[in-house]
Design a protein around this motif. Structure first.
Motif, PDB file in Angstrom:
ATOM      1  N   ARG A  45       7.762   2.988  -1.532  1.00 38.33           N
ATOM      2  CA  ARG A  45       6.639   3.915  -1.357  1.00 38.33           C
ATOM      3  C   ARG A  45       5.416   3.282  -2.026  1.00 38.33           C
ATOM      4  O   ARG A  45       5.473   2.877  -3.185  1.00 38.33           O
ATOM      5  CB  ARG A  45       6.975   5.254  -2.011  1.00 38.33           C
ATOM      6  N   PRO A  46       4.300   3.177  -1.319  1.00 41.67           N
ATOM      7  CA  PRO A  46       3.127   2.489  -1.870  1.00 41.67           C
ATOM      8  C   PRO A  46       2.625   3.106  -3.173  1.00 41.67           C
ATOM      9  O   PRO A  46       2.685   4.323  -3.363  1.00 41.67           O
ATOM     10  CB  PRO A  46       2.081   2.641  -0.761  1.00 41.67           C
ATOM     11  N   SER A  49       0.487   6.660  -3.801  1.00 37.12           N
ATOM     12  CA  SER A  49       0.736   7.582  -2.687  1.00 37.12           C
ATOM     13  C   SER A  49       0.452   9.017  -3.115  1.00 37.12           C
ATOM     14  O   SER A  49       0.660   9.395  -4.270  1.00 37.12           O
ATOM     15  CB  SER A  49       2.186   7.461  -2.205  1.00 37.12           C
ATOM     16  N   SER A  85      -5.288   3.005  -1.237  1.00 39.65           N
ATOM     17  CA  SER A  85      -5.050   1.784  -0.470  1.00 39.65           C
ATOM     18  C   SER A  85      -4.717   2.173   0.967  1.00 39.65           C
ATOM     19  O   SER A  85      -4.328   3.320   1.245  1.00 39.65           O
ATOM     20  CB  SER A  85      -3.887   0.994  -1.066  1.00 39.65           C
ATOM     21  N   THR A  86      -4.836   1.227   1.874  1.00 43.11           N
ATOM     22  CA  THR A  86      -4.543   1.537   3.279  1.00 43.11           C
ATOM     23  C   THR A  86      -3.088   1.947   3.459  1.00 43.11           C
ATOM     24  O   THR A  86      -2.783   2.872   4.216  1.00 43.11           O
ATOM     25  CB  THR A  86      -4.877   0.331   4.177  1.00 43.11           C
ATOM     26  N   GLN A  87      -2.182   1.287   2.753  1.00 39.00           N
ATOM     27  CA  GLN A  87      -0.775   1.677   2.867  1.00 39.00           C
ATOM     28  C   GLN A  87      -0.543   3.077   2.303  1.00 39.00           C
ATOM     29  O   GLN A  87       0.278   3.837   2.826  1.00 39.00           O
ATOM     30  CB  GLN A  87       0.133   0.660   2.161  1.00 39.00           C
ATOM     31  N   ILE A  90      -1.658   5.512   4.980  1.00 39.25           N
ATOM     32  CA  ILE A  90      -0.625   5.648   6.013  1.00 39.25           C
ATOM     33  C   ILE A  90       0.539   6.482   5.491  1.00 39.25           C
ATOM     34  O   ILE A  90       1.106   7.305   6.217  1.00 39.25           O
ATOM     35  CB  ILE A  90      -0.128   4.261   6.473  1.00 39.25           C
ATOM     36  N   GLN A  91       0.871   6.294   4.218  1.00 38.88           N
ATOM     37  CA  GLN A  91       1.972   7.053   3.630  1.00 38.88           C
ATOM     38  C   GLN A  91       1.681   8.553   3.646  1.00 38.88           C
ATOM     39  O   GLN A  91       2.576   9.371   3.869  1.00 38.88           O
ATOM     40  CB  GLN A  91       2.226   6.588   2.192  1.00 38.88           C
ATOM     41  N   TRP A  94       2.525   9.641   6.938  1.00 40.65           N
ATOM     42  CA  TRP A  94       3.983   9.554   7.086  1.00 40.65           C
ATOM     43  C   TRP A  94       4.668  10.783   6.493  1.00 40.65           C
ATOM     44  O   TRP A  94       5.673  11.262   7.005  1.00 40.65           O
ATOM     45  CB  TRP A  94       4.467   8.286   6.388  1.00 40.65           C
ATOM     46  N   CYS A 134      -1.484  -3.193   8.679  1.00 42.67           N
ATOM     47  CA  CYS A 134      -0.608  -2.430   7.788  1.00 42.67           C
ATOM     48  C   CYS A 134       0.422  -1.636   8.593  1.00 42.67           C
ATOM     49  O   CYS A 134       1.581  -1.511   8.187  1.00 42.67           O
ATOM     50  CB  CYS A 134      -1.428  -1.487   6.916  1.00 42.67           C
ATOM     51  N   TYR A 137       3.029  -4.111   9.739  1.00 47.12           N
ATOM     52  CA  TYR A 137       3.918  -4.437   8.621  1.00 47.12           C
ATOM     53  C   TYR A 137       5.048  -3.410   8.527  1.00 47.12           C
ATOM     54  O   TYR A 137       6.219  -3.763   8.365  1.00 47.12           O
ATOM     55  CB  TYR A 137       3.113  -4.462   7.322  1.00 47.12           C
ATOM     56  N   ARG A 138       4.689  -2.147   8.649  1.00 49.63           N
ATOM     57  CA  ARG A 138       5.691  -1.078   8.599  1.00 49.63           C
ATOM     58  C   ARG A 138       6.596  -1.100   9.830  1.00 49.63           C
ATOM     59  O   ARG A 138       7.809  -0.891   9.723  1.00 49.63           O
ATOM     60  CB  ARG A 138       4.994   0.283   8.506  1.00 49.63           C
TER      61      ARG A 138
END
Length: 265
Positions: A45-46, A49, A85-87, A90-91, A94, A134, A137-138
């Motif tokens: 998990r980034p 988050s 962060s971008t991740q 996205i999280q 998610w 990103c 990547y996932r």
């Protein structure tokens, strides 16, 4: 209709199963439905988050009267998302409590827009220049088959199928997305428990086709010009052609063959 009912059931399960012991602070790894959601990522998990302050089956959530209030309580402040962060952005998508609502729509693209466009965190993702990389990547890591989160890859595929994200990808990255999509489809088709041909057409090959169209891959574009029913899948997200199993099989054989050629070109 079957798809609509399935989507509603998915969303209902999310609203029912998600739970925690504390209303104000909780360990996300202790929330039952978040366990498979996190497992299916196949990545940590980034850092940074976001934890939604109110989630289903808590006292605060039960007090909410309608979906509008649920969306409002899940809305993340713009200043917060800008610092993520971008991740992590996205999280947040998610783990968004209402993320699966778009499966309840006959037109998945319209459902996707309905669910995500109103969110600050989604608007922030669209501004990030590394959003598509990103997501890729996932996508390269997401579980192909997870019994308790079997449609995880579809969520990433719907993101990647948006033209504003496709346009961020270079040629090699586009080919990597298509290659991964074919890989996931093949793996799932080999297991009867995860075979979902029509949903794969609706989402996985929607992504594959939109990438080839974006790249103006001539063999595919030419094929669509003589198959207007197929073209509507990518322009209007209308897919009545696969009411016929024979037509669905022809479509899958054609797009799979052309996608493999596209990767090699």
């Amino acid at each position: 209709m079957q798809k609509l009912i399935s989507g509603i059931l998915i969303s209902s399960c999310i609203l029912t199963i998600l739970s925690c012991n504390k209303d104000e602070a909780y360990d996300i790894y202790a929330v039952p439905l978040y366990v498979p959601i996190l497992e299916s990522m196949n990545m940590p998990r980034p850092e940074g988050s976001y934890n939604y302050p109110v989630i289903p089956n808590t006292k605060e959530w039960i007090k909410l009267n309608d979906r509008e209030q649920m969306v409002d309580v899940c809305q993340i402040n713009k200043s917060v998302v800008k610092a993520m962060s971008t991740q992590a952005v996205i999280q947040a998508l998610w783990e968004y409590p209402l993320y699966a609502d778009f499966f309840a729509w006959e037109n998945t693209q319209k459902g996707y827009e309905f669910v995500y466009e109103e969110l600050n965190v989604f608007q922030e993702l669209k501004k990030r220049s590394d959003a598509a990389s990103c997501l890729l990547y996932r996508y390269q890591r997401v579980a192909e088959k997870h019994k308790k989160h079997a449609f995880a890859h579809y969520l990433l595929e719907m993101h990647l199928a948006q033209n504003y994200f496709i346009s961020q990808l270079n040629t090699d990255e586009k080919k990597a997305v298509v290659k991964r999509a074919l890989e996931i489809f093949t793996i799932r088709q080999q297991d009867p428990e995860f075979t979902d041909t029509f949903m794969a057409i609706d989402i996985t090959f929607y992504l594959v086709g939109r990438i080839m169209i974006h790249d103006q891959y001539k063999p595919f574009v030419d094929k669509l010009s003589i198959k207007p029913g197929w073209e509507k899948l990518f322009t209007e997200h209308v897919y009545n052609f696969y009411r016929s199993q024979d037509e669905a099989n022809e479509f899958l054989e054609t797009i799979t063959s052309m996608a493999n050629d596209y990767i090699k070109k």
